[in-house]
Design an enzyme around this catalytic site. Structure first.
Site, mmCIF file in Angstrom:
data_model
loop_
_atom_site.group_PDB
_atom_site.id
_atom_site.type_symbol
_atom_site.label_atom_id
_atom_site.label_comp_id
_atom_site.label_asym_id
_atom_site.label_seq_id
_atom_site.Cartn_x
_atom_site.Cartn_y
_atom_site.Cartn_z
ATOM 1 N N LYS A 11 24.265 32.520 44.940
ATOM 2 C CA LYS A 11 24.338 33.736 45.765
ATOM 3 C C LYS A 11 22.943 34.194 46.208
ATOM 4 O O LYS A 11 21.925 33.801 45.608
ATOM 5 C CB LYS A 11 25.069 34.827 44.987
ATOM 6 C CG LYS A 11 26.520 34.446 44.652
ATOM 7 C CD LYS A 11 27.269 35.607 44.021
ATOM 8 C CE LYS A 11 28.707 35.224 43.711
ATOM 9 N NZ LYS A 11 29.499 36.381 43.202
ATOM 10 N N TYR A 51 35.889 36.536 51.073
ATOM 11 C CA TYR A 51 36.324 37.417 49.977
ATOM 12 C C TYR A 51 37.492 38.314 50.380
ATOM 13 O O TYR A 51 37.713 39.354 49.750
ATOM 14 C CB TYR A 51 35.138 38.263 49.496
ATOM 15 C CG TYR A 51 34.172 37.473 48.630
ATOM 16 C CD1 TYR A 51 34.513 37.104 47.329
ATOM 17 C CD2 TYR A 51 32.916 37.097 49.103
ATOM 18 C CE1 TYR A 51 33.645 36.380 46.523
ATOM 19 C CE2 TYR A 51 32.027 36.366 48.299
ATOM 20 C CZ TYR A 51 32.407 36.019 47.016
ATOM 21 O OH TYR A 51 31.546 35.303 46.213
ATOM 22 N N ASN A 114 25.815 38.470 40.750
ATOM 23 C CA ASN A 114 25.976 37.679 39.536
ATOM 24 C C ASN A 114 25.656 36.180 39.711
ATOM 25 O O ASN A 114 26.300 35.323 39.116
ATOM 26 C CB ASN A 114 27.360 37.907 38.928
ATOM 27 C CG ASN A 114 28.483 37.534 39.871
ATOM 28 O OD1 ASN A 114 28.216 37.092 40.985
ATOM 29 N ND2 ASN A 114 29.707 37.687 39.438
ATOM 30 N N HIS A 117 28.918 31.745 42.438
ATOM 31 C CA HIS A 117 30.372 31.782 42.599
ATOM 32 C C HIS A 117 30.935 30.512 42.000
ATOM 33 O O HIS A 117 30.314 29.453 42.087
ATOM 34 C CB HIS A 117 30.726 31.838 44.093
ATOM 35 C CG HIS A 117 32.185 31.599 44.357
ATOM 36 N ND1 HIS A 117 33.124 32.589 44.204
ATOM 37 C CD2 HIS A 117 32.867 30.471 44.705
ATOM 38 C CE1 HIS A 117 34.330 32.080 44.471
ATOM 39 N NE2 HIS A 117 34.195 30.797 44.773
ATOM 40 N N GLU A 128 38.157 26.830 49.582
ATOM 41 C CA GLU A 128 36.757 27.264 49.694
ATOM 42 C C GLU A 128 35.837 26.116 50.120
ATOM 43 O O GLU A 128 34.891 26.321 50.874
ATOM 44 C CB GLU A 128 36.309 27.877 48.363
ATOM 45 C CG GLU A 128 37.020 29.188 48.071
ATOM 46 C CD GLU A 128 36.832 29.693 46.650
ATOM 47 O OE1 GLU A 128 37.436 30.731 46.322
ATOM 48 O OE2 GLU A 128 36.091 29.070 45.862
HETATM 49 P P1 ADP Z 1 34.507 35.827 39.828
HETATM 50 O O1 ADP Z 1 33.430 35.612 40.872
HETATM 51 O O2 ADP Z 1 33.962 35.733 38.429
HETATM 52 O O3 ADP Z 1 35.722 34.955 40.052
HETATM 53 P P2 ADP Z 1 36.040 38.053 40.937
HETATM 54 O O4 ADP Z 1 36.830 37.057 41.730
HETATM 55 O O5 ADP Z 1 36.788 39.070 40.134
HETATM 56 O O6 ADP Z 1 35.002 37.340 39.965
HETATM 57 O O7 ADP Z 1 35.099 38.874 41.944
HETATM 58 C C1 ADP Z 1 34.435 38.229 43.001
HETATM 59 C C2 ADP Z 1 33.019 38.753 43.077
HETATM 60 O O8 ADP Z 1 33.051 40.145 43.401
HETATM 61 C C3 ADP Z 1 32.233 38.690 41.780
HETATM 62 O O9 ADP Z 1 31.667 37.427 41.537
HETATM 63 C C4 ADP Z 1 31.179 39.764 41.980
HETATM 64 O O10 ADP Z 1 30.126 39.304 42.824
HETATM 65 C C5 ADP Z 1 31.970 40.825 42.744
HETATM 66 N N1 ADP Z 1 32.539 41.834 41.816
HETATM 67 C C6 ADP Z 1 33.597 41.686 40.976
HETATM 68 N N2 ADP Z 1 33.835 42.813 40.285
HETATM 69 C C7 ADP Z 1 32.912 43.722 40.700
HETATM 70 C C8 ADP Z 1 32.625 45.071 40.352
HETATM 71 N N3 ADP Z 1 33.349 45.730 39.448
HETATM 72 N N4 ADP Z 1 31.585 45.681 40.985
HETATM 73 C C9 ADP Z 1 30.843 45.033 41.922
HETATM 74 N N5 ADP Z 1 31.067 43.748 42.292
HETATM 75 C C10 ADP Z 1 32.075 43.097 41.685
#
Ligand code: ADP
Length: 139
Positions: A11, A51, A114, A117, A128
């Protein structure tokens, strides 16, 4: 049955912080083979599309802004049980909860920013991957 491919993005935050090399090394050391890769940037429109499943979530706008804020590295990875094993390698969505030594524990700065992805299912891995790569770009 699990397929042997998953899709990842390094990211914009991790790219900005200079972690591309270390994250790719971590991925390869984890037994994944890179079968497609590109350094690219998502427009806000494309990030929103990627997303779209999170459209109703309160963090959607922030997520789209962040994911279109700078270049990313997109890649398709191959390994037995790729989707599940890659989710283990990267750790929990929230770096505060990510297991020690995982990519997110090491390189993520917040739950939103984070670091990486990782696809959450074989079906989404295929969707994807084709969002970013044509068949002739995967080897
Ligand atoms: P993952 O990427 O671990 O599969 P999710 O699909 O739940 O997680 O969420 C997609 C992305 O959205 C996350 O990787 C993160 O960048 C963002 N995200 C998820 N939850 C939150 C949150 N509570 N606050 C801000 N950003 C979030």
């Amino acid at each position: 049955m699990a397929t042997n491919r998953t899709f990842t993005m390094i990211k914009p935050g991790a790219v900005r912080n200079g972690h591309i090399g270390a994250i790719l090394e971590h991925i390869v050391a984890g037994g994944f083979k890179i079968v497609a890769m590109k350094y690219t940037k998502l427009s806000a429109e494309k990030a929103g599309e990627f997303y779209a499943v999170h459209k109703e979530r309160p963090f959607y706008g922030e997520l789209v802004d962040f994911m279109s804020s700078g270049p990313i590295v997109a890649a398709v990875l191959e390994k037995d049980n790729a989707v599940e094993d890659f989710r283990t390698l990267i750790g929990s969505t929230n770096p505060a909860e990510a297991a020690e030594g995982t990519v997110r524990a090491k390189y993520a700065t917040s739950i939103g920013e984070n670091a990486v992805h990782g696809s959450d299912s074989d079906e989404n891995a295929a969707i994807e991957s084709s969002f970013h790569f044509s068949g002739t770009e995967i080897y």
